[in-house]
Every structure is written in structure tokens, then in C-alpha cells.
Design a protein around this motif. Sequence first.
Motif, PDB file in Angstrom:
ATOM      1  N   ASP A 162      31.025  47.378  30.590  1.00 37.20           N
ATOM      2  CA  ASP A 162      32.346  46.856  30.251  1.00 37.20           C
ATOM      3  C   ASP A 162      33.160  46.470  31.477  1.00 37.20           C
ATOM      4  OD1 ASP A 162      31.691  47.362  27.650  1.00 37.20           O
ATOM      5  OD2 ASP A 162      32.699  49.298  27.591  1.00 37.20           O
ATOM      6  N   LYS A 163      32.548  46.479  32.658  1.00 38.53           N
ATOM      7  CA  LYS A 163      33.290  46.169  33.872  1.00 38.53           C
ATOM      8  C   LYS A 163      33.678  44.696  33.878  1.00 38.53           C
ATOM      9  CE  LYS A 163      31.413  49.729  36.835  1.00 38.53           C
ATOM     10  NZ  LYS A 163      30.716  50.026  38.075  1.00 38.53           N
ATOM     11  N   ALA A 164      34.806  44.422  34.497  1.00 40.49           N
ATOM     12  CA  ALA A 164      35.299  43.051  34.560  1.00 40.49           C
ATOM     13  C   ALA A 164      34.407  42.219  35.472  1.00 40.49           C
ATOM     14  CB  ALA A 164      36.723  43.033  35.077  1.00 40.49           C
ATOM     15  N   VAL A 165      34.220  40.970  35.103  1.00 41.92           N
ATOM     16  CA  VAL A 165      33.436  40.048  35.900  1.00 41.92           C
ATOM     17  C   VAL A 165      34.372  39.455  36.944  1.00 41.92           C
ATOM     18  CG1 VAL A 165      32.053  37.937  35.826  1.00 41.92           C
ATOM     19  CG2 VAL A 165      31.966  39.563  33.929  1.00 41.92           C
ATOM     20  N   PRO A 166      33.995  39.449  38.215  1.00 45.13           N
ATOM     21  CA  PRO A 166      34.893  38.906  39.222  1.00 45.13           C
ATOM     22  C   PRO A 166      35.109  37.415  39.019  1.00 45.13           C
ATOM     23  CG  PRO A 166      32.758  39.426  40.188  1.00 45.13           C
ATOM     24  CD  PRO A 166      32.755  39.936  38.783  1.00 45.13           C
ATOM     25  N   SER A 167      36.326  36.990  39.293  1.00 41.60           N
ATOM     26  CA  SER A 167      36.630  35.568  39.136  1.00 41.60           C
ATOM     27  C   SER A 167      36.065  34.800  40.326  1.00 41.60           C
ATOM     28  CB  SER A 167      38.142  35.370  39.045  1.00 41.60           C
ATOM     29  OG  SER A 167      38.742  35.857  40.222  1.00 41.60           O
ATOM     30  N   ALA A 168      36.157  33.509  40.252  1.00 43.49           N
ATOM     31  CA  ALA A 168      35.631  32.660  41.316  1.00 43.49           C
ATOM     32  C   ALA A 168      36.442  32.885  42.591  1.00 43.49           C
ATOM     33  CB  ALA A 168      35.706  31.202  40.898  1.00 43.49           C
ATOM     34  N   LYS A 169      35.813  32.655  43.718  1.00 45.75           N
ATOM     35  CA  LYS A 169      36.477  32.828  45.007  1.00 45.75           C
ATOM     36  C   LYS A 169      37.598  31.810  45.136  1.00 45.75           C
ATOM     37  CE  LYS A 169      33.558  35.745  47.099  1.00 45.75           C
ATOM     38  NZ  LYS A 169      33.842  36.879  47.891  1.00 45.75           N
ATOM     39  N   ALA A 170      38.688  32.211  45.770  1.00 47.59           N
ATOM     40  CA  ALA A 170      39.822  31.315  45.976  1.00 47.59           C
ATOM     41  C   ALA A 170      39.515  30.425  47.172  1.00 47.59           C
ATOM     42  CB  ALA A 170      41.083  32.115  46.224  1.00 47.59           C
ATOM     43  N   THR A 171      39.943  29.178  47.066  1.00 47.33           N
ATOM     44  CA  THR A 171      39.751  28.239  48.173  1.00 47.33           C
ATOM     45  C   THR A 171      40.777  28.529  49.261  1.00 47.33           C
ATOM     46  OG1 THR A 171      41.238  26.603  47.221  1.00 47.33           O
ATOM     47  CG2 THR A 171      38.907  26.472  46.573  1.00 47.33           C
ATOM     48  N   ALA A 172      40.579  27.944  50.414  1.00 46.55           N
ATOM     49  CA  ALA A 172      41.495  28.160  51.535  1.00 46.55           C
ATOM     50  C   ALA A 172      42.893  27.655  51.193  1.00 46.55           C
ATOM     51  CB  ALA A 172      40.961  27.461  52.784  1.00 46.55           C
ATOM     52  N   ALA A 173      42.979  26.542  50.469  1.00 46.81           N
ATOM     53  CA  ALA A 173      44.280  25.985  50.103  1.00 46.81           C
ATOM     54  C   ALA A 173      45.019  26.921  49.154  1.00 46.81           C
ATOM     55  CB  ALA A 173      44.100  24.608  49.472  1.00 46.81           C
ATOM     56  N   GLU A 174      44.277  27.514  48.190  1.00 44.65           N
ATOM     57  CA  GLU A 174      44.901  28.447  47.250  1.00 44.65           C
ATOM     58  C   GLU A 174      45.396  29.692  47.971  1.00 44.65           C
ATOM     59  OE1 GLU A 174      41.638  28.973  44.581  1.00 44.65           O
ATOM     60  OE2 GLU A 174      42.330  27.411  43.213  1.00 44.65           O
ATOM     61  N   LYS A 175      44.607  30.170  48.918  1.00 42.05           N
ATOM     62  CA  LYS A 175      45.014  31.343  49.692  1.00 42.05           C
ATOM     63  C   LYS A 175      46.272  31.044  50.496  1.00 42.05           C
ATOM     64  CE  LYS A 175      40.400  33.348  50.300  1.00 42.05           C
ATOM     65  NZ  LYS A 175      39.354  33.685  51.268  1.00 42.05           N
ATOM     66  N   LYS A 176      46.311  29.834  51.121  1.00 47.71           N
ATOM     67  CA  LYS A 176      47.466  29.453  51.930  1.00 47.71           C
ATOM     68  C   LYS A 176      48.717  29.351  51.070  1.00 47.71           C
ATOM     69  CE  LYS A 176      48.829  26.070  55.414  1.00 47.71           C
ATOM     70  NZ  LYS A 176      48.451  24.858  56.145  1.00 47.71           N
ATOM     71  N   ALA A 177      48.577  28.781  49.845  1.00 45.72           N
ATOM     72  CA  ALA A 177      49.723  28.646  48.949  1.00 45.72           C
ATOM     73  C   ALA A 177      50.218  30.022  48.491  1.00 45.72           C
ATOM     74  CB  ALA A 177      49.345  27.791  47.747  1.00 45.72           C
ATOM     75  N   ALA A 178      49.308  30.911  48.178  1.00 48.66           N
ATOM     76  CA  ALA A 178      49.688  32.249  47.747  1.00 48.66           C
ATOM     77  C   ALA A 178      50.372  33.008  48.876  1.00 48.66           C
ATOM     78  CB  ALA A 178      48.455  33.010  47.253  1.00 48.66           C
ATOM     79  N   ARG A 179      49.861  32.852  50.102  1.00 51.93           N
ATOM     80  CA  ARG A 179      50.463  33.509  51.256  1.00 51.93           C
ATOM     81  C   ARG A 179      51.888  33.009  51.484  1.00 51.93           C
ATOM     82  NH1 ARG A 179      47.178  31.769  55.148  1.00 51.93           N
ATOM     83  NH2 ARG A 179      45.504  33.056  54.331  1.00 51.93           N
ATOM     84  N   ALA A 180      52.082  31.692  51.360  1.00 54.00           N
ATOM     85  CA  ALA A 180      53.411  31.111  51.554  1.00 54.00           C
ATOM     86  C   ALA A 180      54.380  31.607  50.488  1.00 54.00           C
ATOM     87  CB  ALA A 180      53.324  29.590  51.535  1.00 54.00           C
ATOM     88  N   LYS A 181      53.877  31.737  49.261  1.00 56.19           N
ATOM     89  CA  LYS A 181      54.717  32.220  48.162  1.00 56.19           C
ATOM     90  C   LYS A 181      55.150  33.666  48.417  1.00 56.19           C
ATOM     91  CE  LYS A 181      54.629  32.771  43.166  1.00 56.19           C
ATOM     92  NZ  LYS A 181      53.804  32.662  41.962  1.00 56.19           N
ATOM     93  N   ARG A 182      54.205  34.509  48.869  1.00 54.03           N
ATOM     94  CA  ARG A 182      54.535  35.905  49.162  1.00 54.03           C
ATOM     95  C   ARG A 182      55.502  36.008  50.336  1.00 54.03           C
ATOM     96  NH1 ARG A 182      48.974  36.460  48.530  1.00 54.03           N
ATOM     97  NH2 ARG A 182      48.712  36.682  50.788  1.00 54.03           N
ATOM     98  N   LYS A 183      55.311  35.140  51.331  1.00 50.93           N
ATOM     99  CA  LYS A 183      56.179  35.158  52.503  1.00 50.93           C
ATOM    100  C   LYS A 183      57.600  34.768  52.129  1.00 50.93           C
ATOM    101  CE  LYS A 183      56.382  33.513  57.250  1.00 50.93           C
ATOM    102  NZ  LYS A 183      55.752  32.694  58.283  1.00 50.93           N
ATOM    103  N   ALA A 184      57.732  33.758  51.250  1.00 48.70           N
ATOM    104  CA  ALA A 184      59.060  33.326  50.815  1.00 48.70           C
ATOM    105  C   ALA A 184      59.732  34.422  49.987  1.00 48.70           C
ATOM    106  CB  ALA A 184      58.943  32.040  49.996  1.00 48.70           C
ATOM    107  N   ALA A 185      58.970  35.087  49.126  1.00 44.98           N
ATOM    108  CA  ALA A 185      59.533  36.165  48.313  1.00 44.98           C
ATOM    109  C   ALA A 185      59.975  37.324  49.200  1.00 44.98           C
ATOM    110  CB  ALA A 185      58.506  36.637  47.283  1.00 44.98           C
ATOM    111  N   GLY A 186      59.203  37.636  50.233  1.00 40.95           N
ATOM    112  CA  GLY A 186      59.566  38.699  51.153  1.00 40.95           C
ATOM    113  C   GLY A 186      60.806  38.371  51.953  1.00 40.95           C
TER     114      GLY A 186
END
Length: 110
Positions: free
Chosen positions: A75-99
Motif C-alpha cells: 500500500d506504499k505510495a508510488v513516487p511521483s515523477a522527478k521535478a525538472t530544474a525549472a520546476e525546482k527553480k520556480a518552487a524555490r522562488a515561491k518559498r523565498k518570496a513567502a519567507g
Amino acid sequence: MKKVILSVGVALVQLMAVNAFAAGEVDAADSKAAASTPVTKAEKQAARAERKAAGADAAKAAKAAENGDAAGGADKAVPSAKATAAEKKAARAKRKAAGAEAAKTEKNGQ
């Protein structure tokens, strides 16, 4: 004199009673279990393998329950697909702005 004889008599009775009960209970003829037939080496090995398998399953279930995992592991969760570099950069920017926003509101005392 009567008190001395009485106290010595009571002491003797107690000593005899202790010796009588120290011998233990007398077993009746049918109180013991009947002798079983000797177990063969193959039967011992089969029983040991069965206990070992049951113990391994119990240990896995206990470990899974302790860790909060699914007991079977299926019943373990299946890992999702790896995030691309652009997605990682966008997520990092979003977290930085929230911080930065949180720090600004904290600095203003709100």
C-alpha cells in the motif's frame, strides 16, 4: 507450670505440622500428563520453520506499525515523477518570496 507445658506443646504441634506439609502433596495416579511419543527430527525442523516464518511475519508487522507504514508494504505510495530544474527553480522562488513576506510582517510587529 501449666503455661510452660502448654506453650511447649503448641510449639511441638507447629513443628510437626511444618514437617507434615513440607513433604508436599501426594499426587493421584491420574494427575500427571500421559507420556507423549518422541518427536522425529523432521517434525522438529518443520515446526521450527513454521515458528520462524510466523515470527518473521510478526516482526515485520510490528516494525511497520511502529513506523506507521503499511503492514504489507503493497500500500506504499508510488513516487511521483522527478521535478525538472525549472520546476525546482520556480518552487524555490515561491518559498523565498513567502519567507521574505513573513519576515517583513514579523519585522513590522504584526
